[in-house]
Design a protein around this motif. Structure first.
Motif, PDB file in Angstrom:
ATOM      1  N   GLU A   8      85.880  21.957  31.666  1.00 45.23           N
ATOM      2  CA  GLU A   8      84.540  22.124  32.222  1.00 45.23           C
ATOM      3  C   GLU A   8      84.434  21.597  33.654  1.00 45.23           C
ATOM      4  O   GLU A   8      83.361  21.693  34.261  1.00 45.23           O
ATOM      5  N   PRO A  61      79.572  26.459  26.476  1.00 54.91           N
ATOM      6  CA  PRO A  61      78.610  26.864  27.521  1.00 54.91           C
ATOM      7  C   PRO A  61      78.971  26.316  28.901  1.00 54.91           C
ATOM      8  O   PRO A  61      78.875  27.026  29.906  1.00 54.91           O
ATOM      9  N   ARG A  62      79.396  25.055  28.957  1.00 51.39           N
ATOM     10  CA  ARG A  62      79.769  24.460  30.253  1.00 51.39           C
ATOM     11  C   ARG A  62      81.000  25.138  30.832  1.00 51.39           C
ATOM     12  O   ARG A  62      81.077  25.381  32.039  1.00 51.39           O
ATOM     13  N   LEU A 100      80.142  28.504  32.421  1.00 54.72           N
ATOM     14  CA  LEU A 100      79.525  28.317  33.736  1.00 54.72           C
ATOM     15  C   LEU A 100      80.575  27.954  34.779  1.00 54.72           C
ATOM     16  O   LEU A 100      80.524  28.417  35.927  1.00 54.72           O
ATOM     17  N   GLU A 101      81.546  27.122  34.394  1.00 55.55           N
ATOM     18  CA  GLU A 101      82.600  26.719  35.321  1.00 55.55           C
ATOM     19  C   GLU A 101      83.510  27.897  35.664  1.00 55.55           C
ATOM     20  O   GLU A 101      83.918  28.068  36.821  1.00 55.55           O
ATOM     21  N   HIS A 131      82.605  30.993  35.724  1.00 57.27           N
ATOM     22  CA  HIS A 131      81.808  31.818  36.641  1.00 57.27           C
ATOM     23  C   HIS A 131      81.859  31.254  38.061  1.00 57.27           C
ATOM     24  O   HIS A 131      81.982  31.998  39.035  1.00 57.27           O
ATOM     25  N   ARG A 132      81.804  29.941  38.175  1.00 58.04           N
ATOM     26  CA  ARG A 132      81.818  29.306  39.496  1.00 58.04           C
ATOM     27  C   ARG A 132      83.119  29.578  40.247  1.00 58.04           C
ATOM     28  O   ARG A 132      83.104  29.923  41.425  1.00 58.04           O
ATOM     29  N   LYS A 140      83.434  39.403  36.528  1.00 62.25           N
ATOM     30  CA  LYS A 140      82.305  38.863  37.298  1.00 62.25           C
ATOM     31  C   LYS A 140      81.799  39.932  38.278  1.00 62.25           C
ATOM     32  O   LYS A 140      82.586  40.535  38.987  1.00 62.25           O
TER      33      LYS A 140
END
Length: 275
Positions: free
Chosen positions: A96, A120-121, A124-125, A127-128, A271
Motif C-alpha cells: 500500500e 482498497p488501499r 488506490l496505490e 492507480h497512483r 487506467k
C-alpha cells in the motif's frame, strides 16, 4: 491492514523451491492486454508481494526495468539470490506504500498475493503509480489442483487430493473468506476503469514430481498454520497423503512425475488516459 505471512527463512526457501508461477502462455495474455491498450513499449513493471521473485523473473524478460516489492526480508533475501538479471531491483515495503513516483509504471502485478493486502488501499496505490493507459494485473490460482498419471484412475487420485485440501481447510486464514476468488471478483467489480477483463477459469497444466506437488501444498498458508499448531499432525498428514497417492499410482517413489492441472483466475484493468 495487510497481513504478514511467509516471513521465516525456512518458509522462504520452500517458497522458492516449490511455489509455481504463471506459465509463459498466461503471462502472454497479460502482456497482450497491456500492448493492446498501451502499445508495445514495456518500460517499467512492479511485482507487488513478489515473495521469492519467480514472477519478477518472468517480467524481467519483457520489461526494461522491473521492481519486486515485499514486506518479508527473508523472501527478498531469497529473491536476491536468484536475481541475476541486471534490470531487476527489490525493495522491502508494504503493497500500500510503493516507493514509486506518480504515473511512472506501465504494469502493476500481484501474483498470488493481492488477497493478503489491504485491498482498497492497494488499488488506490496502484492507480497512483500507473501511467495513463498503464495496466493492473492481479492473478491467483485455486487450491483445487488436479493430478493425473498414466494408467491411473484420476478420480481416485484426486479424491485423495480433495481429502488433503479438506483437512487443511480449518486452518485457512479467516481473512480469505470461503474462497479467495470472491475477493478478486469484488475487486474487479469495484475498479472504476471502463476497460477491464475478468477470467475465472484458465487451466495451466505442468509436470512435476509428486514430492514437488507435496512441497507446493505444504508451502500454502493453511498447511503452515497447521504446522505451527501441531507439527506432528502436519507431518503425519503429509506423509499419509503422499503414501496414498503413490498407492493409487502404483509407484514406490515420490520422485515419480505427475501432471498437475492448476486453475487460475485473474483480472486485468487499464487506467484511463484521463484519470
Amino acid at each position: 491492514m495487510a497481513h504478514r505471512l511467509f516471513e521465516g527463512k525456512e518458509h522462504a526457501g520452500s517458497y522458492w523451491k516449490y511455489r509455481i508461477s504463471p506459465s509463459d502462455h498466461l503471462m502472454q495474455q497479460v502482456l497482450d492486454f497491456l500492448e493492446m491498450h498501451k502499445g508495445p513499449s514495456f518500460e517499467q513493471a512492479v511485482d507487488v508481494g513478489c515473495g521469492s521473485g519467480q514472477g519478477t523473473l518472468l517480467l524481467a524478460k519483457r520489461f526494461a526495468s522491473v521492481m519486486g516489492t515485499d514486506v518479508s526480508p527473508a523472501q527478498l533475501e531469497m529473491a536476491l539470490q536468484h536475481a541475476i538479471e541486471p534490470n531487476i531491483t527489490y525493495r522491502q515495503c508494504g503493497a500500500e506504500d510503493l516507493p514509486l513516483a506518480d504515473s511512472s509504471v506501465d504494469l502493476v502485478t500481484a501474483m498470488s498475493a493481492f488477497h493478503w493486502f489491504d485491498r482498497p488501499r492497494f488499488l488506490l496505490e496502484a492507480h497512483r503509480v500507473l501511467k495513463p493507459r498503464g495496466c493492473l494485473a492481479l492473478l491467483n490460482y485455486s487450491l483445487d489442483m488436479e493430478l493425473s498419471y498414466p494408467d491411473c484412475c484420476s478420480q481416485k487420485l484426486n479424491q485423495v487430493c480433495k481429502e488433503f485440501y479438506a483437512a487443511l481447510h480449518p486452518y485457512r486464514s479467516p481473512n480469505l473468506g470461503q474462497a479467495s476468488i470472491q475477493l478478486y471478483r469484488e475487486a474487479y467489480e469495484s475498479i472504476p476503469y471502463p476497460v477491464k477483463e475478468w477470467q475465472e477459469c484458465v487451466w495451466d497444466r505442468r509436470h512435476m514430481t509428486l514430492s514437488s506437488y507435496m512441497g507446493l501444498v505444504e508451502s500454502f498458508s493453511s498447511y503452515q498454520a497447521l504446522l505451527r499448531d501441531d507439527q506432528q499432525k502436519a507431518t503425519r498428514l503429509s506423509q499419509d497423503i503422499a503414501q496414498r497417492l503413490m498407492s493409487v499410482m502404483k509407484v514406490t517413489s515420490a520422485e515419480t512425475e505427475v501432471e498437475v492441472a492448476v486453475k487460475y483466475f485473474y483480472l486485468l484493468a487499464c487506467k484511463p488516459q484521463e484519470a
